[in-house]
Design a protein around this motif. Structure first.
Motif, PDB file in Angstrom:
ATOM      1  N   SER A  24     -56.600  53.227  18.960  1.00  0.00           N
ATOM      2  CA  SER A  24     -57.289  53.082  20.245  1.00  0.00           C
ATOM      3  C   SER A  24     -57.186  54.336  21.102  1.00  0.00           C
ATOM      4  N   THR A  25     -56.305  55.262  20.704  1.00  0.00           N
ATOM      5  CA  THR A  25     -56.123  56.487  21.485  1.00  0.00           C
ATOM      6  C   THR A  25     -56.567  57.728  20.712  1.00  0.00           C
ATOM      7  N   GLY A  26     -57.400  57.532  19.666  1.00  0.00           N
ATOM      8  CA  GLY A  26     -58.061  58.671  19.047  1.00  0.00           C
ATOM      9  C   GLY A  26     -57.475  59.181  17.753  1.00  0.00           C
ATOM     10  N   PHE A  27     -56.446  58.528  17.220  1.00  0.00           N
ATOM     11  CA  PHE A  27     -55.877  58.955  15.942  1.00  0.00           C
ATOM     12  C   PHE A  27     -56.642  58.322  14.782  1.00  0.00           C
ATOM     13  N   ALA A  28     -56.700  59.037  13.666  1.00  0.00           N
ATOM     14  CA  ALA A  28     -57.275  58.496  12.435  1.00  0.00           C
ATOM     15  C   ALA A  28     -56.148  57.837  11.653  1.00  0.00           C
ATOM     16  N   VAL A  29     -56.170  56.524  11.554  1.00  0.00           N
ATOM     17  CA  VAL A  29     -55.032  55.756  11.052  1.00  0.00           C
ATOM     18  C   VAL A  29     -55.358  55.107   9.715  1.00  0.00           C
ATOM     19  N   THR A  30     -54.434  55.270   8.769  1.00  0.00           N
ATOM     20  CA  THR A  30     -54.443  54.480   7.541  1.00  0.00           C
ATOM     21  C   THR A  30     -53.115  53.738   7.456  1.00  0.00           C
ATOM     22  N   LEU A  31     -53.170  52.447   7.190  1.00  0.00           N
ATOM     23  CA  LEU A  31     -51.961  51.636   7.050  1.00  0.00           C
ATOM     24  C   LEU A  31     -51.908  51.075   5.636  1.00  0.00           C
ATOM     25  N   LEU A  32     -50.746  51.189   5.004  1.00  0.00           N
ATOM     26  CA  LEU A  32     -50.530  50.699   3.646  1.00  0.00           C
ATOM     27  C   LEU A  32     -49.511  49.576   3.661  1.00  0.00           C
TER      28      LEU A  32
END
Length: 398
Positions: A24-32
């Motif tokens: 929500s604050t602009g990071f590109a997130v991948t969760l495993l």
């Protein structure tokens, strides 16, 4: 400068809260997440309490984040239509020897900013008509919620923000360099600028996989629950806890009305024979060997032989379980108890044999490892995510 890419290992409430907040604050997130579903372990097996924070050392991360988390978790549930209830909690002194400890706990709670007050037994029975004991601390803002529902909403919001949440894949290897971090997993590999380890029961293993010497070992403790039988649920309206013994590592068995109306009794605390050991028959020789050969565990066990034996005996005896609950609600008998589920708590232990009491977060140049986050981590999930986000934007080596 491009968008910062973050890989999160672990899809419990902390990993999902981080995915929600960072995306929500602009990071590109991948969760495993290695399990096929979210919140499959600690988050999905806890008692659903929104804690208020009377127990924790003033100024500690637990104390500060629990108080703020009580407000932010309640506000989040309200905003997103997740059922919750602020029921309050009664902490009960059941003997004369416990009264000074209750008074000291009231002082600590006040120092932490917790809304609470010592009340008479007469007033306490207005809240809980079947209560036993001698003196009571009323903690006003304790609540109950379904943390699986909270986790599902975090996942939904993170996905809407563009986060890539991948379940059913286990991290197998981690390579780190000045250019970033690469996580090899069952479905391929993920390269990013930053790794966040929110692996809970496996957080120390993931840290070692990433080349970090965590200095602690996660030791799994299973907490076993009973429920009050339907005809006995009227004995408890809210939350009833004993006065904690400062010499003991856990709070002791207590009574918790859940958001679905059932009343859970427990948990006890016995060493689990696997990191995901929800039954005595769940045994991992590798996990057992890792625990019993860790010097810190041997020191902890040597100092708690009597307590450990009592917990094991209570694990196999409904009568003992009922007897301890009857200190809080004298009408409870073994006939009122029905065996329920169990949870496993990831407790970090240092090499000196001491339980790590506070939240523990270890940061390097491009890695952040959450190495100890037991209760009240679920309550504090949004606050922990905000805290780690600050570490991301203001990196420093610890």
């Amino acid at each position: 400068m491009g968008t910062t890419r973050v890989t999160i290992v672990g899809g419990g409430i902390l990993g999902l809260s981080l995915a929600h907040h960072l995306s929500s604050t602009g990071f590109a997130v991948t969760l495993l997440e290695k399990e096929p579903t979210w919140a499959a372990h600690q988050t999905g097996h806890n008692s659903g309490v929104i804690h208020a924070g009377p127990y924790y050392k003033p100024g500690s991360l637990k104390a500060r984040m629990c108080l703020a988390g009580n407000r932010s978790m309640t506000a989040f549930a309200r905003e997103h239509g997740i059922p919750y209830e602020t029921v309050g909690k009664l902490i009960v002194a059941t003997s004369e020897s416990e009264i000074p400890r209750l008074d000291a706990l009231a002082e600590r709670a006040t120092a932490n900013g917790v809304t609470c007050r010592l009340i008479s037994m007469e007033e306490a029975r207005e809240y809980e008509p079947h209560l036993g004991g001698l003196k009571v601390l009323r903690v006003e803002n304790t609540g109950i919620v379904d943390y699986r529902a909270v986790s599902a909403k975090f996942a939904e919001l993170a996905t809407a923000n563009g986060a890539n949440l991948v379940s059913g894949t286990r991290a197998r290897g981690i390579r780190s360099s000045d250019q970033g971090v690469t996580v090899e997993h069952d479905l391929g590999q993920e390269s990013s600028d930053l790794l966040i380890n929110a692996a809970g029961l496996h957080s120390d293993t993931v840290a070692r996989m990433a080349g970090i010497a965590p200095g602690v070992r996660i030791v799994p403790f299973r907490g076993e629950y009973y429920e009050l039988a339907p005809q006995s649920q009227n004995l408890v309206r809210g939350l009833i806890y004993p006065v904690p013994d400062p010499e003991m590592p856990f709070l002791g068995v207590h009574l918790t009305r859940m958001i679905d109306g059932t009343v859970h009794a427990g948990p006890n605390a016995v060493l689990a024979l696997a990191r995901e050991g929800y039954r005595w028959s769940d045994i991992s020789p590798r996990d057992v060997f890792g625990t019993v050969t860790f010097p810190g565990f041997l020191k902890l066990a040597a100092g708690n032989v009597r307590t450990g034996a009592q917990e094991v005996l209570r694990s196999f005896s409904k009568r003992r379980f009922a007897r301890d609950l009857a200190r809080l609600v004298p009408e409870i008998t073994p006939a009122d108890l029905v065996r329920s589920g169990a949870g496993v708590r990831a407790q970090a232990i240092g090499r000196d044999g001491k339980l790590i009491d506070d939240f523990s977060i270890h940061q390097t140049q491009n890695q952040i490892h959450i190495l100890n986050a037991p209760s009240p981590a679920a309550t504090s999930a949004l606050e922990i995510a905000r805290h780690i986000a600050q570490l991301v934007v203001s990196p420093r080596t610890r």
